[in-house]
Design a protein around this motif. Structure first.
Motif: not given
Length: 610
Positions: A426-428, A435-437, A442-443
């Motif tokens: 999902x994050x990759x 995407x701006x999540x 955070x990372x």
């Protein structure tokens, strides 16, 4: 072939000819040779040991892994007039004693035993003082510690070579790759065995694999074409088995759960209903299926990924044993892969076993994503020589579109590396699509060179690319680190541009038209004018089966009933010429079925003459 064998085939079983491969096995067994017999489910393995046991003086001992199914197997033989029995702890003491006495006196043609019962010293002593003429070890792949159905008790069966020298042993299975075949011969200590490897092809089964999106909705959609038909739905967990059965019942299907956690009596009741009633769907874990002889299973559906190609082939082989069209349908997703790998990593198996099981899972994944004939790929795995195309799998019926996926694959793998190989799918994909999540911020992954380079593809398209990279062995999802994606050494040439990669497009597959049934009776189908006779014959069969306490197909298969409709025999001699009618069944049931036929004359014979 000696006349007694062919006489037994005709008089007892009601068949005029042997199926491919059977005659050679029977000949070797009658010559006293050890045999390794690999024959597809429904190919007639049972006759390979039943006829030699009946023809030779003495008793054939059959080792079968499931006590629950021995009763039906023995009941079917008794219906044909064969002196058969099983010996296990479910029988009262006096009945066990009576069977043991009959065995010692040579009064049985066949005795069925579970491996754990055979290995008891008192059973071995009984066999030593009995006229045993052969040992048949059914489901012999259970002896393989690397196989999908390993049974600890099978490892002790090498004692037969030590205690019964000179008595032929037949090891039989429907599923074994070259490695497992060698292991069977070694562990059972077969003496210079004759190897019979029949083709693995089950041409009446249509294989199809879909990507899992909404499992319940997809299963219901698939079952729309199979309403009222018998089938098996396989799930990975007991909990999902029960939930899926409940969901299907709510949708109007006669569905029952089956798994090892159910009380024994309930499990036996559900299996009994599946075997004896029409149109029952069993929703099961892999605890269900081995030794199931029900001929009219019209589908096997997997809503979770099995563990290997062998497991898949074994489970789907329970469909279409009557030779009529059947479906092997499966849905799978990346989460299935993650869960299976986690189960494997958490198991108590040693590292060598885990390595082999990982390899088997990877092979199955590769098969799921093939872009050429699915049946051909399946047969090649088992060393068969397949046709280029089969015309009866999802790939042949609706060839997938493919594209050069080298660049998307490189983008995704680069993003996995740039994010430190520490994050899940999902994050990759969020990073790839820019995407701006909160997690991206955070990372500080919005600063990466791969941030936003994949905004040309939708989420589902990226998931498809990732799934195919996992199936191809380029990427691995690490369950020990919250499913973090990592690259494998295989990925390096692709990432460096030294090789290209062809991927399949995700397309919505339209429902296929079901092929017309092709049966062994030359495609004979029930005409409108014969419907009353057909239903009357089925009702007669049902009543006889209920009185005898056996499934209806033990009395006669549908194939035999169709021949009764087509040929309309009017005498015992004429009925004896029908496929599947032997002397014992003629004596037991002939009058009843001939009476039904006489009461339903052909429609044209009722028309007034001009």
């Amino acid at each position: 072939m000696p006349d007694p064998a062919r006489s037994a085939l005709r008089d007892t079983f009601g068949y005029d000819d042997f199926r491919p491969g059977q005659e050679a096995v029977i000949q070797a067994a009658l010559e006293g040779r050890d045999c390794l017999v690999l024959m597809p489910t429904g190919g007639g393995k049972s006759l390979c040991y039943q006829i030699p046991a009946m023809v030779r003086p003495g008793t054939g001992v059959v080792v079968s892994p499931l006590i629950a199914l021995m009763q039906d197997q023995v009941a079917a033989l008794r219906q044909m007039g064969v002196a058969a029995a099983f010996l296990n702890s479910t029988l009262p003491w006096f009945e066990q004693t009576e069977i043991a006495n009959r065995m010692a006196e040579g009064d049985l043609a066949l005795l069925y035993l579970a491996p754990e019962r055979l290995l008891q010293e008192d059973t071995l002593s009984l066999l030593e003082r009995s006229p045993v003429n052969l040992f048949a070890i059914d489901e012999a792949h259970c002896v393989s510690q690397w196989g999908h159905d390993f049974r600890q008790d099978y490892l002790g069966l090498h004692v037969l070579a030590e205690r019964f020298p000179g008595i032929p042993r037949l090891a039989l299975t429907a599923t074994a790759d070259a490695r497992t075949r060698s292991e069977i011969v070694t562990r059972l200590r077969l003496a210079n065995p004759v190897r019979f490897v029949s083709g693995f092809d089950r041409p009446n089964i249509c294989y199809s694999v879909r990507i899992k999106t909404n499992a319940n909705a997809q299963l219901l959609d698939f079952l729309d074409d199979h309403r009222g038909e018998a089938g098996i739905v396989y799930c990975l967990s007991r909990r999902k088995t029960e939930a899926t059965a409940e969901m299907l019942r709510g949708a109007g299907h006669d569905a029952l759960p089956y798994h090892a956690g159910l009380p024994n009596a309930l499990r036996a009741r559900h299996q009994d209903r599946f075997l004896r009633d029409n149109g029952v769907v069993i929703v099961a874990t892999i605890a269900f299926g081995m030794g199931i002889d029900k001929p009219d299973v019209r589908f096997v559906a997997h809503v979770d990924l099995p563990k290997s190609v062998e497991a898949y082939y074994q489970e789907t082989g329970r469909a279409g044993r009557d030779g009529e069209p059947a479906d092997a349908w499966m849905i799978y997703g990346l989460q299935d892969v993650v869960r299976l790998r986690q189960m494997l990593d958490d198991s108590d198996a040693d590292e060598q076993h885990k390595r082999i099981e990982r390899s088997k899972l990877d092979t199955l994944l590769g098969w799921c994503e093939v872009t050429a004939c699915r049946r051909a790929a399946l047969l090649r795995y088992f060393g068969d020589e397949p046709p280029a195309t089969c015309g009866n799998c999802d790939v042949c019926l609706a060839p997938p579109k493919t594209y050069d996926g080298t660049v998307p694959a490189q983008k995704l793998m680069s993003c996995i590396v740039r994010t430190g190989q520490r994050f899940g799918a999902g994050h990759v994909i969020d990073v790839l699509r820019g995407k701006d999540t909160e997690k991206v911020r955070q990372h500080r992954h919005e600063r990466l060179s791969t941030y936003g380079i994949g905004d040309d593809l939708a989420v589902n398209q990226w998931r498809s690319v990732l799934r195919q990279l996992v199936a191809g062995g380029y990427v691995r999802s690490d369950p020990a680190r919250f499913n973090a994606l990592t690259l494998t050494p295989t990925s390096r040439p692709l990432l460096r541009g030294e090789e290209t990669l062809t991927l399949r497009e995700e397309t919505k597959i339209a429902k296929r038209e079901r092929a017309p049934a092709k049966s062994r009776d030359d495609g004979f189908e029930i005409a409108v004018g014969d419907t009353a006779l057909w239903e009357a014959l089925r009702e007669t069969r049902r009543k006889i089966a209920a009185e005898a306490g056996v499934p209806p197909y033990v009395v006669f298969h549908d194939t035999t009933l169709k021949e009764l409709v087509r040929l309309r025999p009017d005498s015992p001699d004429a009925m004896l010429r029908v496929h599947g009618v032997g002397q014992a069944k003629l004596e037991r049931y002939g009058d009843a079925f001939l009476g039904v036929i006489a009461a339903h004359p052909p429609v044209e014979s009722l028309l007034p003459t001009v």
